[in-house]
Every structure is written in structure tokens, then in C-alpha cells.
Design an enzyme around this catalytic site. Structure first.
Site, PDB file in Angstrom:
ATOM      1  N   GLU A 167       0.789  -1.243   0.000  1.00 43.43           N
ATOM      2  CA  GLU A 167       0.000   0.000   0.000  1.00 43.43           C
ATOM      3  C   GLU A 167       0.818   1.290   0.000  1.00 43.43           C
ATOM      4  O   GLU A 167       0.546   2.212   0.763  1.00 43.43           O
ATOM      5  CB  GLU A 167      -0.958  -0.026   1.202  1.00 43.43           C
ATOM      6  CG  GLU A 167      -1.847  -1.258   1.220  1.00 43.43           C
ATOM      7  CD  GLU A 167      -2.754  -1.367   2.446  1.00 43.43           C
ATOM      8  OE1 GLU A 167      -2.593  -0.585   3.398  1.00 43.43           O
ATOM      9  OE2 GLU A 167      -3.644  -2.249   2.435  1.00 43.43           O
TER      10      GLU A 167
ATOM     11  N   GLU B 163      -6.312 -10.689  -1.245  1.00 45.65           N
ATOM     12  CA  GLU B 163      -7.132 -10.476  -0.041  1.00 45.65           C
ATOM     13  C   GLU B 163      -8.624 -10.414  -0.394  1.00 45.65           C
ATOM     14  O   GLU B 163      -9.369  -9.589   0.137  1.00 45.65           O
ATOM     15  CB  GLU B 163      -6.705  -9.180   0.676  1.00 45.65           C
ATOM     16  CG  GLU B 163      -5.224  -9.110   0.994  1.00 45.65           C
ATOM     17  CD  GLU B 163      -4.819  -7.910   1.850  1.00 45.65           C
ATOM     18  OE1 GLU B 163      -5.701  -7.263   2.448  1.00 45.65           O
ATOM     19  OE2 GLU B 163      -3.616  -7.621   1.910  1.00 45.65           O
TER      20      GLU B 163
END
Ligand code: HAH
Length: 321
Positions: free
Chosen positions: A125, A232
């Protein structure tokens, strides 16, 4: 009942995020349906580097022992992130010192789990959501500079040359963000930085992103000549930002969810040459991080198995093809 990993054996590995509770409460499902697991939190820096030169491997060791016993591979998650990394990790560090610190951390953790971990989310991220900025502001950027990912991937490759190294992010189908991710990874590849793949988190909902947006994104990333992991995946029953509650999902909602899963897996199968692994962010609806995110204590039902660990409509739709 057929198992997911059996059904998908000619396509990709099927994974699930687990923790020290779910490897017990959901153990039957994990062993039957999955061939890869990811530690939900237990391999994050804040879980392992509990103090200066103090490491706690108890939880990660327990999960890796479960993986070894049941012949499961492990996705390593994650080395460098702006979140879940203790403040002391950065305190008083200049560029050289922080590079040394992360190098010894990756050496310690990478070597400990070398046998079972087949790939690592090396950076998580790092790209900003807001349209006007590319890199997310973080201690990593502040101390190491704008090209910190070059340094980190080079260090990781030096220590773990045989492992696939991933850049992992969310909102990865957003048109503005995906171009930033693409440009960043492309520039790194052009500079010879050893990044092997992009992890698409795929935290989705019944309100999207839809399969066509996923397909466009996969095409874009794949054009870099790298691998893709879905890292995810879950499909929330709520639109992001909607904090309302429901008592129990009705058949209509679960059908919408099943349709999203069905469409997604159709695309994943189409791209099996580049997608090596598809991981769900949990096992069954009795435990999901979405019960506490983005609304605390608001029940959600985002996975393929229900609270009693029975297969949901979504499960049947992805195995019937
Ligand atoms: C992920 N962030 C992390 O990679 C994972 O480690 C964590 O356990 C859960 C989700 C996703 C995320 C998001 O969907 C929205 C805002 C911030 C972060």
C-alpha cells in the site's frame, strides 16, 4: 463435496487468510479447500518486532507449523508498510540505519520461514488514494526517499533470491490509482528493480468493482510482464462507507454476492497463465476482519462459507463451471 483446491488445481493456488484462532475453529475447511494460507496479522512487523531487538515469533510459528503439518504453502505478508509497524522502528534512524534495520529484519524473518513461504508482499500500500499524489506519505518515504521501494526490493531479492516478490495494494481497480501503480512498477522494472508481481487485494462488495473493471486492471498490470496474485479477496454486503446493519443476509443479497464471485472467478480462470494464486481474506463468515472494518462491531458476511462453515451460494457458483 468437491474441494476448491482440487477443482482449481489446473488454474491457480487457492488461499485463505488465517490467524491462530481460525486455524483451530476453521481447520477442516482450511485443510480441505485451500493449498495456501496467509497470516492475517502474525507476520506483520508490529506482531514480530515487539521491541528493540525483541522478537516474538510465537503466533507466526504456530501458523507455519500448521501449514507444514497440512501441506499448505504460505504467502508472506508483509515487510514494508505504513501501518502496523511500531514507531520505534523508525526512531532516530537516518537512511543508512533504516536500510540496515530492514535488511536485518528481512534476513531474520525471511530465513525463519524460508521453507514454507513461497512469496512475499515486500511492500504494501505505498501508492496514495488521492488523485493528486502518487506516493503515500510515510516514514519510509520521509527517511529513505521517493525511491524507497527500489532499495527495499533490491535488499529483499539479495536475501531471498528464490522467492517471488510482490507489490500489494487495495483500490487497485480504481482508474486513477491503477495507473499510478502501473507507472510506479513500470519505472521500477525499467530501472532493473527485482519486482516479480503485483498483488491485487480485491476487497470488494456487491456494489463493485465489477468483473469488467477487474479484467481491465489485470490486463494493464499483466502488460508489465509480471505475475498477478489476488491477495485479499472478500465481497462485502455493504457499500464502502455505509455503516448500516442487517440482522441476517437474505437470499437476494447472497445471490448478488454469488454473482460477483462467479464473475470474478471466470476472469481469474481466463488469466490463469498470469494469476498464480487467489487468496480469500478469511475462511468463513464466523470470523472476518470486516466485522470491525470500516464499522466497528457490525457483522458482515463476505466469504464463501457461512457462520456454520457450510458452503454458500457463492461457493457453488465458483465450482460449477
Ligand atoms: C488490508 N488493507 C491489509 O493489507 C491487511 O493486512 C489487513 O489485515 C486488512 C486489509 C486494506 C485496506 C482497505 O481495504 C481500506 C483502507 C485501508 C486498508
Amino acid at each position: 463435496m468437491i474441494s476448491l483446491k482440487e477443482k482449481y488445481k489446473d488454474y491457480f493456488k487457492v488461499g485463505a487468510a488465517v490467524n491462530t484462532r481460525t486455524i483451530k475453529s476453521n481447520s477442516n475447511l482450511i485443510i480441505k479447500h485451500f493449498n495456501s494460507i496467509t497470516c492475517e496479522n502474525e507476520m506483520k512487523v508490529s506482531s514480530i518486532a515487539v521491541g528493540k531487538d525483541q522478537y516474538d515469533f510465537t503466533a507466526a510459528d504456530e501458523i507455519v507449523a500448521f501449514a507444514i503439518k497440512n501441506d499448505l504453502l504460505v504467502r508472506g505478508h508483509t515487510f514494508v508498510w505504513h501501518n502496523q509497524t511500531p514507531d520505534w522502528f523508525f526512531e532516530g534512524m537516518d537512511r543508512k540505519q533504516l536500510l540496515e534495520r530492514i535488511k536485518s529484519y528481512i534476513t531474520l524473518v525471511g530465513n525463519r520461514y524460508r521453507e514454507q513461504v513461497f512469496c512475499w508482499d515486500v511492500v504494501n500500500e505505498a501508492i496514495e488514494d488521492k488523485a493528486d499524489t502518487v506516493l503515500r506519505r510515510s516514514k519510509w518515504v520521509d527517511i529513505l526517499g521517493e525511491r524507497f521501494m527500489d532499495d527495499i526490493f533490491r535488499i529483499a531479492k539479495e536475501i531471498l533470491p528464490e522467492k517471488k516478490l510482490f507489490y500489494n495494494d487495495y483500490n487497485e481497480t480504481n482508474p486513477a490509482k491503477r495507473v499510478k501503480i502501473y507507472n510506479t512498477i513500470k519505472a521500477m522494472k525499467d530501472r532493473g528493480v527485482p519486482v516479480d508481481g503485483i498483488g491485487m487485494q480485491c476487497h470488494s462488495s456487491i456494489y463493485g468493482p465489477y468483473a469488467d473493471e477487474l479484467k481491465e486492471t489485470i490486463e494493464l498490470y499483466a502488460s508489465l510482464g509480471i505475475q498477478i496474485h489476488i491477495t485479499e479477496l472478500d465481497v462485502s454486503l455493504f457499500e464502502f462507507g455505509d455503516h448500516s446493519r442487517i440482522e441476517k443476509p437474505d437470499a437476494k443479497l447472497l445471490d448478488k454476492q454469488a454473482k460477483i464471485y462467479e464473475d470474478y472467478f471466470k476472469i481469474f480462470r481466463e488469466y490463469k497463465e498470469i494469476i498464480e494464486c487467489v487468496t480469500l481474506w478469511g475462511v468463513a463468515d464466523d470470523y472476518t476482519w470486516l466485522d470491525n472494518f470500516p464499522a466497528r462491531n457490525r457483522k458482515n458476511w463476505p466469504l464463501l462459507f457461512d457462520e456454520e462453515n457450510n458452503p454458500k451460494e457463492a461457493f457453488y457458483r465458483i465450482i460449477n463451471f
